[in-house]
Write a protein that holds these residues in place. Structure first.
Motif, PDB file in Angstrom:
ATOM      1  N   LEU A 238       0.930  -1.249   0.163  1.00 36.32           N
ATOM      2  CA  LEU A 238       0.021  -0.111  -0.032  1.00 36.32           C
ATOM      3  C   LEU A 238       0.884   1.232   0.025  1.00 36.32           C
ATOM      4  CD1 LEU A 238      -2.715  -1.130   2.567  1.00 36.32           C
ATOM      5  CD2 LEU A 238      -3.078  -0.752   0.261  1.00 36.32           C
ATOM      6  N   MET A 239       2.071   1.199   0.535  1.00 35.54           N
ATOM      7  CA  MET A 239       2.838   2.075   0.684  1.00 35.54           C
ATOM      8  C   MET A 239       3.440   2.703  -0.645  1.00 35.54           C
ATOM      9  SD  MET A 239       6.598   2.758   2.353  1.00 35.54           S
ATOM     10  CE  MET A 239       7.304   1.560   0.986  1.00 35.54           C
ATOM     11  N   VAL A 240       3.932   1.619  -1.497  1.00 35.48           N
ATOM     12  CA  VAL A 240       4.401   1.660  -2.600  1.00 35.48           C
ATOM     13  C   VAL A 240       3.363   2.207  -3.712  1.00 35.48           C
ATOM     14  CG1 VAL A 240       5.246   0.357  -4.921  1.00 35.48           C
ATOM     15  CG2 VAL A 240       6.095  -0.093  -2.332  1.00 35.48           C
ATOM     16  N   GLU A 241       2.107   1.778  -3.600  1.00 31.78           N
ATOM     17  CA  GLU A 241       0.969   2.218  -4.428  1.00 31.78           C
ATOM     18  C   GLU A 241       0.689   3.571  -4.072  1.00 31.78           C
ATOM     19  OE1 GLU A 241      -2.156   2.298  -7.144  1.00 31.78           O
ATOM     20  OE2 GLU A 241      -0.405   0.947  -6.872  1.00 31.78           O
ATOM     21  N   SER A 242       0.839   4.330  -2.914  1.00 26.13           N
ATOM     22  CA  SER A 242       0.595   5.552  -2.497  1.00 26.13           C
ATOM     23  C   SER A 242       1.721   6.423  -3.013  1.00 26.13           C
ATOM     24  CB  SER A 242       0.531   5.694  -0.995  1.00 26.13           C
ATOM     25  OG  SER A 242      -0.978   4.961  -0.493  1.00 26.13           O
ATOM     26  N   TYR A 243       3.045   5.940  -3.101  1.00 32.55           N
ATOM     27  CA  TYR A 243       3.860   6.714  -3.422  1.00 32.55           C
ATOM     28  C   TYR A 243       3.697   6.769  -5.072  1.00 32.55           C
ATOM     29  CZ  TYR A 243       6.857   7.156   0.589  1.00 32.55           C
ATOM     30  OH  TYR A 243       7.148   7.569   1.760  1.00 32.55           O
ATOM     31  N   ARG A 244       3.367   5.702  -5.716  1.00 32.85           N
ATOM     32  CA  ARG A 244       3.035   5.689  -7.191  1.00 32.85           C
ATOM     33  C   ARG A 244       2.131   6.645  -7.506  1.00 32.85           C
ATOM     34  NH1 ARG A 244       0.042   4.307 -10.859  1.00 32.85           N
ATOM     35  NH2 ARG A 244      -1.768   3.611  -9.509  1.00 32.85           N
ATOM     36  N   LYS A 245       1.037   6.757  -6.800  1.00 31.97           N
ATOM     37  CA  LYS A 245      -0.106   7.779  -6.943  1.00 31.97           C
ATOM     38  C   LYS A 245       0.361   9.333  -6.863  1.00 31.97           C
ATOM     39  CE  LYS A 245      -4.059   4.682  -5.749  1.00 31.97           C
ATOM     40  NZ  LYS A 245      -5.104   4.382  -4.641  1.00 31.97           N
ATOM     41  N   ALA A 246       1.205   9.452  -5.651  1.00 30.87           N
ATOM     42  CA  ALA A 246       1.615  10.871  -5.526  1.00 30.87           C
ATOM     43  C   ALA A 246       2.736  10.890  -6.524  1.00 30.87           C
ATOM     44  CB  ALA A 246       2.411  10.862  -3.926  1.00 30.87           C
ATOM     45  N   ASP A 247       3.515  10.087  -7.156  1.00 30.93           N
ATOM     46  CA  ASP A 247       4.459  10.458  -8.279  1.00 30.93           C
ATOM     47  C   ASP A 247       3.498  11.102  -9.641  1.00 30.93           C
ATOM     48  OD1 ASP A 247       6.566   9.913  -7.033  1.00 30.93           O
ATOM     49  OD2 ASP A 247       6.980   8.055  -7.484  1.00 30.93           O
ATOM     50  N   LYS A 248       2.555  10.026  -9.740  1.00 27.52           N
ATOM     51  CA  LYS A 248       1.476  10.584 -11.075  1.00 27.52           C
ATOM     52  C   LYS A 248       0.854  11.837 -10.836  1.00 27.52           C
ATOM     53  CE  LYS A 248      -2.051   8.378 -13.856  1.00 27.52           C
ATOM     54  NZ  LYS A 248      -3.260   8.965 -13.635  1.00 27.52           N
ATOM     55  N   SER A 249       0.300  12.158  -9.384  1.00 29.82           N
ATOM     56  CA  SER A 249      -0.466  13.412  -9.373  1.00 29.82           C
ATOM     57  C   SER A 249       0.632  14.519  -9.150  1.00 29.82           C
ATOM     58  CB  SER A 249      -1.077  13.477  -7.929  1.00 29.82           C
ATOM     59  OG  SER A 249      -0.256  13.375  -6.999  1.00 29.82           O
ATOM     60  N   ARG A 250       1.837  14.336  -8.965  1.00 31.37           N
ATOM     61  CA  ARG A 250       2.753  15.405  -8.881  1.00 31.37           C
ATOM     62  C   ARG A 250       3.278  15.628 -10.341  1.00 31.37           C
ATOM     63  NH1 ARG A 250       6.259  12.917  -6.019  1.00 31.37           N
ATOM     64  NH2 ARG A 250       5.854  13.738  -4.072  1.00 31.37           N
ATOM     65  N   GLU A 251       3.455  14.655 -11.035  1.00 34.11           N
ATOM     66  CA  GLU A 251       3.420  14.967 -12.475  1.00 34.11           C
ATOM     67  C   GLU A 251       2.505  15.652 -13.300  1.00 34.11           C
ATOM     68  OE1 GLU A 251       4.180  11.192 -14.521  1.00 34.11           O
ATOM     69  OE2 GLU A 251       6.099  10.870 -13.728  1.00 34.11           O
ATOM     70  N   GLU A 252       1.226  15.307 -12.697  1.00 34.84           N
ATOM     71  CA  GLU A 252       0.075  16.070 -13.283  1.00 34.84           C
ATOM     72  C   GLU A 252      -0.051  17.627 -12.990  1.00 34.84           C
ATOM     73  OE1 GLU A 252      -3.324  13.735 -12.333  1.00 34.84           O
ATOM     74  OE2 GLU A 252      -3.002  12.358 -13.857  1.00 34.84           O
ATOM     75  N   ALA A 253       0.375  17.745 -11.826  1.00 31.58           N
ATOM     76  CA  ALA A 253       0.583  18.881 -11.175  1.00 31.58           C
ATOM     77  C   ALA A 253       1.512  19.764 -11.787  1.00 31.58           C
ATOM     78  CB  ALA A 253       0.794  19.144  -9.633  1.00 31.58           C
ATOM     79  N   ASP A 254       2.766  19.300 -12.013  1.00 27.42           N
ATOM     80  CA  ASP A 254       3.804  19.964 -12.757  1.00 27.42           C
ATOM     81  C   ASP A 254       3.241  20.450 -13.969  1.00 27.42           C
ATOM     82  OD1 ASP A 254       5.442  19.660 -10.736  1.00 27.42           O
ATOM     83  OD2 ASP A 254       6.570  17.912 -11.369  1.00 27.42           O
ATOM     84  N   ALA A 255       2.410  19.545 -14.856  1.00 29.09           N
ATOM     85  CA  ALA A 255       1.908  19.881 -16.164  1.00 29.09           C
ATOM     86  C   ALA A 255       1.103  21.135 -15.983  1.00 29.09           C
ATOM     87  CB  ALA A 255       1.385  18.659 -16.831  1.00 29.09           C
ATOM     88  N   ALA A 256       0.237  20.947 -15.096  1.00 24.73           N
ATOM     89  CA  ALA A 256      -0.878  21.866 -14.892  1.00 24.73           C
ATOM     90  C   ALA A 256      -0.230  23.355 -14.635  1.00 24.73           C
ATOM     91  CB  ALA A 256      -1.769  21.684 -13.640  1.00 24.73           C
ATOM     92  N   HIS A 257       0.918  23.325 -13.823  1.00 25.96           N
ATOM     93  CA  HIS A 257       1.782  24.404 -13.590  1.00 25.96           C
ATOM     94  C   HIS A 257       2.272  24.888 -14.767  1.00 25.96           C
ATOM     95  CE1 HIS A 257       4.003  27.372 -11.359  1.00 25.96           C
ATOM     96  NE2 HIS A 257       5.162  26.897 -11.972  1.00 25.96           N
TER      97      HIS A 257
END
Length: 286
Positions: free
Chosen positions: A186-205
């Motif tokens: 679950l930790m690995v999955e949460s970090y994976r989701k965090a990386d994905k949303s961080r990439e999307e946030a960078d794109a939105a920025h």
């Protein structure tokens, strides 16, 4: 010339409105991207917090697992010491042809583990079961022989109890290790989701920055148009004043000329009308 300037001013005014509308559209787009970026950043923080919670739980459970392993090993060590003493007793009494209980027990555990974790054909599994059954029978026979000696019987009972306690603790180790692995996954999955949303946030920025820069450029163009309009207004206003002044001068000359004509007629004896008198007064001839 004045009409040309007025037409040019209309074009600049239309261009100014276009830049203003485009600027407002881009500012709205920039705000939308900023909201998306902020929401994604907040989501990223939530995923990271979830990952940290799972990591803390995993680490805590792993510490408990290690403590249980230490207890299990302690019981196994005690059992091994007793089994070594039992084996030594057997050697002293000439029973060297039989394998030791400790060795047999390890082999049984190994085969049972294989049976639980590997896939066998029906014949192979039946063969494995028979082998385990035979080994257990050998252990039982040797234990029965040892139990005839009171001292060995006591040690054997103690060794069995230590093995039983070690086995019970090992079940706890297995259960907790599985829970720790679940938290790890679950930790690995949460970090994976965090990386994905961080990439999307960078794109939105990035979209926000591009829209904001484009809006700033449109605003500069709008300001330039506004300055140009003020310049046109000054020139047009000046030309209009000059035109009005020229028109007044022409009118004054025409009035003066007409008044002088009427005045000459008056001097010749002709009568004046009220309008004639007003015109002479306007021309300041009376």
């Amino acid at each position: 010339m004045l009409n040309d300037l007025i037409e040019k001013r209309k074009k600049v005014l239309a261009e100014s409105e276009q830049h203003k509308d485009r600027r407002n559209e881009l500012n709205a787009l920039a705000s939308k991207n900023a909201r998306e970026r902020n929401a994604l950043n907040a989501q990223t923080r939530e995923f990271v917090e979830e990952a940290q919670q799972h990591k803390e739980q995993r680490d805590q459970i792993n510490e408990e697992v290690q403590a249980l392993k230490d207890q299990r090993n302690e019981y196994n060590d005690k059992a091994n010491v007793l089994f070594e003493e039992i084996e030594a007793f057997k050697r002293e009494h000439g029973n060297l042809r039989n394998r030791g209980i400790k060795e047999l027990q390890k082999q049984i555990e190994h085969l049972e583990f294989k049976q639980q974790t590997e896939v066998y054909s029906t014949d192979k599994e039946r063969e494995l079961i028979e082998k385990i059954k035979h080994l257990k029978a050998s252990v039982k026979d040797q234990e029965a022989e040892l139990e005839q000696n009171k001292e060995m019987r006591t040690k054997l009972a103690e060794a069995r109890e230590h093995r039983r306690q070690a086995s019970e603790i090992h079940k706890g180790v297995t259960e907790k290790a599985e829970v720790a692995q679940q938290h790890h996954d679950l930790m690995v999955e949460s970090y994976r989701k965090a990386d994905k949303s961080r990439e999307e946030a960078d794109a939105a920025h990035q979209r926000f920055v591009e829209a904001q820069e484009a809006a700033d450029e449109e605003h500069k163009q709008f300001i330039a148009c506004q300055k140009e309009l003020r310049d046109y207004d000054k020139v047009i206003s000046g030309l209009r004043k000059k035109t009005r002044k020229t028109r007044v001068t022409k009118e004054q000359k025409a009035v003066r000329k007409e008044a002088e004509r009427i005045f000459e007629q008056f001097r010749g004896g002709e009568k004046l009308t009220t309008d004639d008198l007003l015109l002479l007064q306007r021309a300041k001839l009376i």
